[in-house]
Design a protein around this motif. Structure first.
Motif, PDB file in Angstrom:
ATOM      1  N   ALA A  37       0.812  -1.228   0.000  1.00  0.00           N
ATOM      2  CA  ALA A  37       0.000   0.000   0.000  1.00  0.00           C
ATOM      3  C   ALA A  37       0.840   1.271   0.000  1.00  0.00           C
ATOM      4  CB  ALA A  37      -0.945  -0.005   1.193  1.00  0.00           C
ATOM      5  N   TRP A  38       1.847   1.352   0.866  1.00  0.00           N
ATOM      6  CA  TRP A  38       2.651   2.583   0.962  1.00  0.00           C
ATOM      7  C   TRP A  38       3.427   2.833  -0.322  1.00  0.00           C
ATOM      8  CZ3 TRP A  38       2.621  -1.234   4.765  1.00  0.00           C
ATOM      9  CH2 TRP A  38       1.972  -0.890   5.967  1.00  0.00           C
ATOM     10  N   ASP A 221      13.266  -3.050   3.462  1.00  0.00           N
ATOM     11  CA  ASP A 221      11.903  -3.288   2.996  1.00  0.00           C
ATOM     12  C   ASP A 221      11.210  -1.983   2.631  1.00  0.00           C
ATOM     13  OD1 ASP A 221       9.627  -4.704   2.404  1.00  0.00           O
ATOM     14  OD2 ASP A 221       9.564  -5.776   4.309  1.00  0.00           O
ATOM     15  N   CYS A 222      10.098  -2.114   1.901  1.00  0.00           N
ATOM     16  CA  CYS A 222       9.274  -0.948   1.557  1.00  0.00           C
ATOM     17  C   CYS A 222       8.112  -0.800   2.530  1.00  0.00           C
ATOM     18  CB  CYS A 222       8.754  -1.065   0.126  1.00  0.00           C
ATOM     19  SG  CYS A 222       7.772  -2.547  -0.189  1.00  0.00           S
ATOM     20  N   GLU A 230       7.502   4.733  11.321  1.00  0.00           N
ATOM     21  CA  GLU A 230       8.218   6.005  11.218  1.00  0.00           C
ATOM     22  C   GLU A 230       8.829   6.189   9.831  1.00  0.00           C
ATOM     23  OE1 GLU A 230       7.958   4.704  15.407  1.00  0.00           O
ATOM     24  OE2 GLU A 230       8.672   3.733  13.557  1.00  0.00           O
ATOM     25  N   PHE A 231       9.210   5.074   9.188  1.00  0.00           N
ATOM     26  CA  PHE A 231       9.834   5.165   7.860  1.00  0.00           C
ATOM     27  C   PHE A 231       8.780   5.322   6.773  1.00  0.00           C
ATOM     28  CE2 PHE A 231      11.982   3.724   4.031  1.00  0.00           C
ATOM     29  CZ  PHE A 231      13.220   4.334   4.143  1.00  0.00           C
ATOM     30  N   VAL A 232       7.733   4.512   6.799  1.00  0.00           N
ATOM     31  CA  VAL A 232       6.734   4.586   5.719  1.00  0.00           C
ATOM     32  C   VAL A 232       5.906   5.867   5.804  1.00  0.00           C
ATOM     33  CG1 VAL A 232       6.625   2.088   5.441  1.00  0.00           C
ATOM     34  CG2 VAL A 232       5.034   3.204   7.004  1.00  0.00           C
ATOM     35  N   ALA A 238       7.840   8.914  -0.008  1.00  0.00           N
ATOM     36  CA  ALA A 238       7.284   8.953  -1.367  1.00  0.00           C
ATOM     37  C   ALA A 238       8.288   9.499  -2.385  1.00  0.00           C
ATOM     38  CB  ALA A 238       5.981   9.753  -1.391  1.00  0.00           C
ATOM     39  N   PRO A 239       8.960  10.635  -2.106  1.00  0.00           N
ATOM     40  CA  PRO A 239       9.951  11.117  -3.070  1.00  0.00           C
ATOM     41  C   PRO A 239      11.065  10.109  -3.326  1.00  0.00           C
ATOM     42  CG  PRO A 239       9.417  12.849  -1.497  1.00  0.00           C
ATOM     43  CD  PRO A 239       8.750  11.596  -0.997  1.00  0.00           C
TER      44      PRO A 239
END
Length: 252
Positions: A37-38, A221-222, A230-232, A238-239
């Motif tokens: 999803a992210w 990972d994504c 905190e990362f996603v 996104a950039p």
């Protein structure tokens, strides 16, 4: 109006079978989940047309040839092992010969395509070495050498990414303070590749060329668990993924 770039994402899905034991009795439940999803939202927000194949769909429908893959500006593999791509149902159940899709990916990149491999338990070499990309045609196209062994680095304490190639288009405008990751695959950059960012003492983002095409390895990972909330949810998420895809597809 310019045509939107098109990306194929394969993987990022799983099924969990649980046994519930209550005294003498037990029952089972099954849950299907996707972790795309992210990443999907980030790419679509940047103008990409995203075609997504969960692992069980990719086993059957992932393109067979480099010519078919040419419909995409970029192909992204995330948490999908080589068995899913080599054991097509026609081969595994019907004993038929089909093209090797790992060779198709390599040839697609050689002919000018873009490839991104995202880390996880079944990408690169993965947990118990079950990803099995070491020695594969896909490894030939990647800018990294893959260990023959379980290559996970679990970092429950957090591994802070560090940008080392600040002028590279992949990290342009993102800044240098990134949220910590909780693990990654330990990779070795090939001599002619460029390490864009590191995690701990190891490469995190590596960019390189193969034939006429480009490939990027993202060692973590994504999405969770290695990429925590905190990362996603980080403003640079996104950039970063848009620029990874753009660079791989020679759009940067």
């Amino acid at each position: 109006m310019a045509k939107a770039p098109r990306i194929l994402i394969a993987g990022e899905s799983w099924t969990v079978h649980s046994i519930h034991q209550k005294g003498f009795d037990s029952f089972t439940t099954t849950e299907y989940a996707e972790g795309v999803a992210w990443l999907r939202a980030a790419l679509e927000g940047g103008g990409w047309q995203v075609d997504y194949q969960p692992s069980h769909v990719a086993a059957r429908d992932f393109p067979m040839t480099a010519k078919e893959l040419k419909a995409y500006d970029c192909v992204l593999l995330s948490d999908i092992g080589t068995n899913t791509l080599t054991l097509h149902p026609d081969t595994f159940f019907r004993f038929k010969s089909v093209p090797n899709r790992l060779e198709a990916i390599r040839d697609y990149v050689s002919n000018g395509g873009g490839l991104v491999m995202v880390g996880g338990y079944l990408t690169f070499q993965g947990i118990d070495a079950k990803g099995r990309y070491h020695g594969s045609p896909v490894e030939e196209a990647l800018p990294v050498a893959i260990s023959p062994h379980d290559d996970r680095v679990e970092a429950p304490q957090g591994a802070a990414p560090r940008v080392v190639a600040r002028k590279h288009p992949i990290v342009a405008g993102i800044g240098t303070k990134w949220p910590a990751l909780l693990g990654y695959n330990k990779l070795t950059a090939k001599p002619d590749a460029e390490v864009v960012a590191t995690a701990g003492d190891d490469p995190l983002i590596v960019a390189g060329t193969y034939g006429k095409g480009r490939a990027v390895a993202f060692a973590s990972d994504c999405g969770p668990h290695w990429a925590p909330p905190e990362f996603v949810n980080w403003k640079g998420y996104a950039p970063l993924w848009r620029q990874i895809a753009n660079w791989a597809a020679s759009r940067a």
